[in-house]
Design a protein around this motif. Sequence first.
Motif, PDB file in Angstrom:
ATOM      1  N   VAL A 294      -5.583   7.828   4.207  1.00 46.19           N
ATOM      2  CA  VAL A 294      -4.869   6.625   4.612  1.00 46.19           C
ATOM      3  C   VAL A 294      -3.678   7.050   5.456  1.00 46.19           C
ATOM      4  O   VAL A 294      -2.877   7.884   5.032  1.00 46.19           O
ATOM      5  N   MET A 295      -3.611   6.533   6.660  1.00 43.01           N
ATOM      6  CA  MET A 295      -2.499   6.815   7.551  1.00 43.01           C
ATOM      7  C   MET A 295      -1.565   5.622   7.538  1.00 43.01           C
ATOM      8  O   MET A 295      -1.995   4.476   7.663  1.00 43.01           O
ATOM      9  N   GLN A 296      -0.267   5.896   7.406  1.00 40.45           N
ATOM     10  CA  GLN A 296       0.708   4.815   7.370  1.00 40.45           C
ATOM     11  C   GLN A 296       1.642   4.971   8.560  1.00 40.45           C
ATOM     12  O   GLN A 296       2.191   6.060   8.793  1.00 40.45           O
ATOM     13  N   ILE A 297       1.844   3.907   9.289  1.00 35.63           N
ATOM     14  CA  ILE A 297       2.734   3.925  10.436  1.00 35.63           C
ATOM     15  C   ILE A 297       3.610   2.688  10.461  1.00 35.63           C
ATOM     16  O   ILE A 297       3.192   1.623   9.968  1.00 35.63           O
ATOM     17  N   PRO A 298       4.844   2.808  10.963  1.00 32.61           N
ATOM     18  CA  PRO A 298       5.462   4.048  11.408  1.00 32.61           C
ATOM     19  C   PRO A 298       5.953   4.870  10.225  1.00 32.61           C
ATOM     20  O   PRO A 298       5.945   4.384   9.098  1.00 32.61           O
ATOM     21  N   GLN A 299       6.379   6.102  10.466  1.00 30.81           N
ATOM     22  CA  GLN A 299       6.923   6.917   9.389  1.00 30.81           C
ATOM     23  C   GLN A 299       8.362   6.501   9.086  1.00 30.81           C
ATOM     24  O   GLN A 299       8.812   6.587   7.944  1.00 30.81           O
ATOM     25  N   TYR A 300       9.073   6.080  10.154  1.00 24.78           N
ATOM     26  CA  TYR A 300      10.454   5.615  10.008  1.00 24.78           C
ATOM     27  C   TYR A 300      10.634   4.341  10.825  1.00 24.78           C
ATOM     28  O   TYR A 300      10.022   4.183  11.875  1.00 24.78           O
ATOM     29  N   GLN A 301      11.495   3.464  10.335  1.00 23.33           N
ATOM     30  CA  GLN A 301      11.834   2.257  11.081  1.00 23.33           C
ATOM     31  C   GLN A 301      13.265   1.874  10.753  1.00 23.33           C
ATOM     32  O   GLN A 301      13.621   1.743   9.571  1.00 23.33           O
ATOM     33  N   HIS A 302      14.053   1.727  11.815  1.00 30.22           N
ATOM     34  CA  HIS A 302      15.425   1.275  11.622  1.00 30.22           C
ATOM     35  C   HIS A 302      15.566  -0.076  12.289  1.00 30.22           C
ATOM     36  O   HIS A 302      15.204  -0.224  13.452  1.00 30.22           O
TER      37      HIS A 302
ATOM     38  N   ASN B  98      -3.837   2.407   7.532  1.00 35.50           N
ATOM     39  CA  ASN B  98      -5.183   2.445   8.096  1.00 35.50           C
ATOM     40  C   ASN B  98      -5.999   3.512   7.387  1.00 35.50           C
ATOM     41  O   ASN B  98      -5.556   4.652   7.245  1.00 35.50           O
ATOM     42  N   SER B  99      -7.184   3.117   6.955  1.00 36.64           N
ATOM     43  CA  SER B  99      -8.056   4.034   6.225  1.00 36.64           C
ATOM     44  C   SER B  99      -9.272   4.398   7.068  1.00 36.64           C
ATOM     45  O   SER B  99      -9.743   3.591   7.871  1.00 36.64           O
ATOM     46  N   SER B 100      -9.779   5.599   6.834  1.00 38.31           N
ATOM     47  CA  SER B 100     -10.983   6.031   7.530  1.00 38.31           C
ATOM     48  C   SER B 100     -12.240   5.477   6.869  1.00 38.31           C
ATOM     49  O   SER B 100     -13.328   5.507   7.452  1.00 38.31           O
ATOM     50  N   THR B 101     -12.086   4.980   5.644  1.00 34.82           N
ATOM     51  CA  THR B 101     -13.240   4.435   4.935  1.00 34.82           C
ATOM     52  C   THR B 101     -12.878   3.088   4.319  1.00 34.82           C
ATOM     53  O   THR B 101     -11.712   2.711   4.254  1.00 34.82           O
TER      54      THR B 101
ATOM     55  N   GLU C 284     -10.105  -7.589   7.261  1.00 34.75           N
ATOM     56  CA  GLU C 284     -11.426  -8.153   7.009  1.00 34.75           C
ATOM     57  C   GLU C 284     -12.431  -7.062   6.626  1.00 34.75           C
ATOM     58  O   GLU C 284     -13.325  -7.280   5.802  1.00 34.75           O
ATOM     59  N   ALA C 285     -12.296  -5.901   7.247  1.00 36.34           N
ATOM     60  CA  ALA C 285     -13.213  -4.794   6.952  1.00 36.34           C
ATOM     61  C   ALA C 285     -12.744  -3.952   5.779  1.00 36.34           C
ATOM     62  O   ALA C 285     -13.394  -2.960   5.419  1.00 36.34           O
ATOM     63  N   LYS C 286     -11.615  -4.326   5.187  1.00 38.60           N
ATOM     64  CA  LYS C 286     -11.030  -3.602   4.046  1.00 38.60           C
ATOM     65  C   LYS C 286     -10.751  -2.141   4.397  1.00 38.60           C
ATOM     66  O   LYS C 286     -10.925  -1.243   3.578  1.00 38.60           O
ATOM     67  N   LYS C 287     -10.353  -1.928   5.661  1.00 36.14           N
ATOM     68  CA  LYS C 287      -9.982  -0.572   6.081  1.00 36.14           C
ATOM     69  C   LYS C 287      -8.515  -0.497   6.484  1.00 36.14           C
ATOM     70  O   LYS C 287      -8.018   0.570   6.818  1.00 36.14           O
ATOM     71  N   ASN C 288      -7.823  -1.621   6.489  1.00 38.41           N
ATOM     72  CA  ASN C 288      -6.422  -1.585   6.868  1.00 38.41           C
ATOM     73  C   ASN C 288      -5.654  -2.670   6.137  1.00 38.41           C
ATOM     74  O   ASN C 288      -6.226  -3.645   5.622  1.00 38.41           O
ATOM     75  N   SER C 289      -4.353  -2.455   6.098  1.00 39.13           N
ATOM     76  CA  SER C 289      -3.477  -3.390   5.411  1.00 39.13           C
ATOM     77  C   SER C 289      -2.112  -3.358   6.086  1.00 39.13           C
ATOM     78  O   SER C 289      -1.759  -2.382   6.756  1.00 39.13           O
TER      79      SER C 289
ATOM     80  N   PRO D 204      -0.588   3.822  -1.330  1.00 36.89           N
ATOM     81  CA  PRO D 204      -1.348   4.998  -1.761  1.00 36.89           C
ATOM     82  C   PRO D 204      -2.843   4.767  -1.696  1.00 36.89           C
ATOM     83  O   PRO D 204      -3.328   3.654  -1.887  1.00 36.89           O
ATOM     84  N   LEU D 205      -3.536   5.862  -1.477  1.00 36.31           N
ATOM     85  CA  LEU D 205      -4.990   5.795  -1.432  1.00 36.31           C
ATOM     86  C   LEU D 205      -5.516   5.784  -2.847  1.00 36.31           C
ATOM     87  O   LEU D 205      -5.209   6.669  -3.637  1.00 36.31           O
ATOM     88  N   GLY D 206      -6.276   4.770  -3.180  1.00 34.95           N
ATOM     89  CA  GLY D 206      -6.902   4.700  -4.494  1.00 34.95           C
ATOM     90  C   GLY D 206      -8.397   4.739  -4.307  1.00 34.95           C
ATOM     91  O   GLY D 206      -8.924   5.544  -3.571  1.00 34.95           O
TER      92      GLY D 206
END
Lengths: 110, 115
Positions: A4-12, A24-27, A67-72, A90-92
């Motif tokens: 699971v990739m989370q973006i951005p890493q920082y935000q001010h 965003n998940s690969s699966t 919709e595809a349950k690959k991102n949030s 977190p990836l569960g």
Amino acid sequence: GQQVMQIPQYQHVQEGEDFTTYCNSSTTLSNIQWYKQRPGGHPVFLIQLVKSGEVKKQKRLTFQFGEAKKNSSLHITATQTTDVGTYFCPLGGSNYKLTFGKGTLLTVNP
Amino acid sequence: NAGVTQTPKFRILKIGQSMTLQCAQDMNHNYMYWYRQDPGMGLKLIYYSVGAGITDKGEVPNGYNVSRSTTEDFPLRLELAAPSQTSVYFCASSPDFLLAKNIQYFGAGTRLSVL
């Protein structure tokens, strides 16, 4: 393997501005959870999304599951200084373990 | 309910010393976890347990040991403390994951420095 990739890493942001963080998940995910960790604090469970396309709101926070349950996404409307912290998705999956990435660190300028 | 209680909150160790980080939960959760968090990083799983008498290694188990003699308690043991073990340690618990999809409840953490 699953990631699971989370973006951005920082935000001010300036207080009052909106904020969004994306996971965003690969699966395909069975569900996704969001946690918040205040500076110096511990992770606190915010919400869990299970259904495709699900949208849940908690006051100024809006959570979406793709919709595809690959991102949030987590969207905060009109940020306040109390929103400062790191937000994790977190990836569960089908087991009982969670894998936490670095999350998104949100800082808010008053 | 107190939730997940960790003791101590802070500790300074000398290299080579040993200590036990205590974790107790009063929610009758079967699943318990130990994580470490280094500055600016995510949480890394050290050990976990799916019930009394059952433990298993996580991502970073070297240098640590655990036991789970009761449902309530899940202590983490550091045998020979090293500077690399300086970190914040979090204990977490989770109810039956089939019902609650492994939502985890965290303790306040133990901040450990090894000098």
